[in-house]
Scaffold this motif. Structure first.
Motif, PDB file in Angstrom:
ATOM      1  N   THR A 139      29.328   7.212   2.779  1.00  0.00           N
ATOM      2  CA  THR A 139      30.373   7.915   1.724  1.00  0.00           C
ATOM      3  C   THR A 139      29.263   8.447   0.430  1.00  0.00           C
ATOM      4  OG1 THR A 139      30.437   5.848   0.365  1.00  0.00           O
ATOM      5  CG2 THR A 139      32.263   6.293   2.108  1.00  0.00           C
ATOM      6  N   ASP A 140      29.466   9.062  -0.523  1.00  0.00           N
ATOM      7  CA  ASP A 140      28.959   9.436  -1.528  1.00  0.00           C
ATOM      8  C   ASP A 140      28.354   8.217  -2.203  1.00  0.00           C
ATOM      9  OD1 ASP A 140      29.195  12.225  -0.751  1.00  0.00           O
ATOM     10  OD2 ASP A 140      30.818  12.540  -2.183  1.00  0.00           O
ATOM     11  N   THR A 194      42.095  15.825  -6.673  1.00  0.00           N
ATOM     12  CA  THR A 194      40.899  15.667  -5.684  1.00  0.00           C
ATOM     13  C   THR A 194      41.374  14.924  -4.796  1.00  0.00           C
ATOM     14  OG1 THR A 194      39.283  15.944  -7.775  1.00  0.00           O
ATOM     15  CG2 THR A 194      38.309  15.208  -5.499  1.00  0.00           C
ATOM     16  N   GLN A 195      41.146  15.516  -3.471  1.00  0.00           N
ATOM     17  CA  GLN A 195      41.526  14.707  -2.197  1.00  0.00           C
ATOM     18  C   GLN A 195      40.079  14.043  -1.606  1.00  0.00           C
ATOM     19  OE1 GLN A 195      42.747  17.112   1.162  1.00  0.00           O
ATOM     20  NE2 GLN A 195      43.126  15.527   2.414  1.00  0.00           N
ATOM     21  N   ILE A 196      40.257  12.813  -1.487  1.00  0.00           N
ATOM     22  CA  ILE A 196      39.403  12.015  -1.059  1.00  0.00           C
ATOM     23  C   ILE A 196      39.196  12.013   0.559  1.00  0.00           C
ATOM     24  CG2 ILE A 196      38.584   9.458  -0.853  1.00  0.00           C
ATOM     25  CD1 ILE A 196      40.368   8.637  -3.307  1.00  0.00           C
ATOM     26  N   PRO A 197      37.765  12.278   0.969  1.00  0.00           N
ATOM     27  CA  PRO A 197      37.621  12.638   2.243  1.00  0.00           C
ATOM     28  C   PRO A 197      37.938  11.285   3.305  1.00  0.00           C
ATOM     29  CG  PRO A 197      35.572  12.607   1.015  1.00  0.00           C
ATOM     30  CD  PRO A 197      36.768  12.530   0.210  1.00  0.00           C
ATOM     31  N   THR A 198      38.410  11.392   4.373  1.00  0.00           N
ATOM     32  CA  THR A 198      38.390  10.337   5.184  1.00  0.00           C
ATOM     33  C   THR A 198      37.093   9.875   5.672  1.00  0.00           C
ATOM     34  OG1 THR A 198      40.679  10.952   5.933  1.00  0.00           O
ATOM     35  CG2 THR A 198      39.552   9.560   7.250  1.00  0.00           C
ATOM     36  N   PRO A 199      36.798   8.567   5.760  1.00  0.00           N
ATOM     37  CA  PRO A 199      35.561   8.227   6.087  1.00  0.00           C
ATOM     38  C   PRO A 199      35.372   8.397   7.579  1.00  0.00           C
ATOM     39  CG  PRO A 199      36.545   6.347   4.900  1.00  0.00           C
ATOM     40  CD  PRO A 199      37.571   7.566   4.978  1.00  0.00           C
ATOM     41  N   SER A 200      34.055   8.973   8.290  1.00  0.00           N
ATOM     42  CA  SER A 200      33.857   9.112   9.530  1.00  0.00           C
ATOM     43  C   SER A 200      33.147   7.708  10.164  1.00  0.00           C
ATOM     44  CB  SER A 200      32.949  10.213   9.450  1.00  0.00           C
ATOM     45  OG  SER A 200      32.594  10.334  10.995  1.00  0.00           O
TER      46      SER A 200
END
Length: 64
Positions: free
Chosen positions: A28-29, A2-8
């Motif tokens: 984040t989640d 699973t790829q962890i999304p880059t924070p915005s």
């Protein structure tokens, strides 16, 4: 894997205009991340969702 999304990341609307008091946040989640924009590779603070909402509501109630 699973790829962890880059924070915005976004800057706080209450960061100082002089460039010396900048705080950045990213939702984040798991809650909200907080970092010093002058030290982006430094430590992060994770604030859980409910605590973040209560914190921002408290700031609104005192007029910040």
């Amino acid at each position: 894997m699973t790829q962890i999304p880059t924070p915005s990341w976004f800057k706080s609307s209450h960061s100082g205009g002089s460039g010396t008091e900048c705080v950045e946040c990213a939702h984040t989640d798991n809650g909200t991340l907080i970092r010093d924009s002058k030290c982006r590779e430094g430590d992060l603070i994770l604030v859980q969702g409910k605590a973040w909402r209560e914190f921002t509501e408290a700031l609104k109630n005192v007029g910040l």
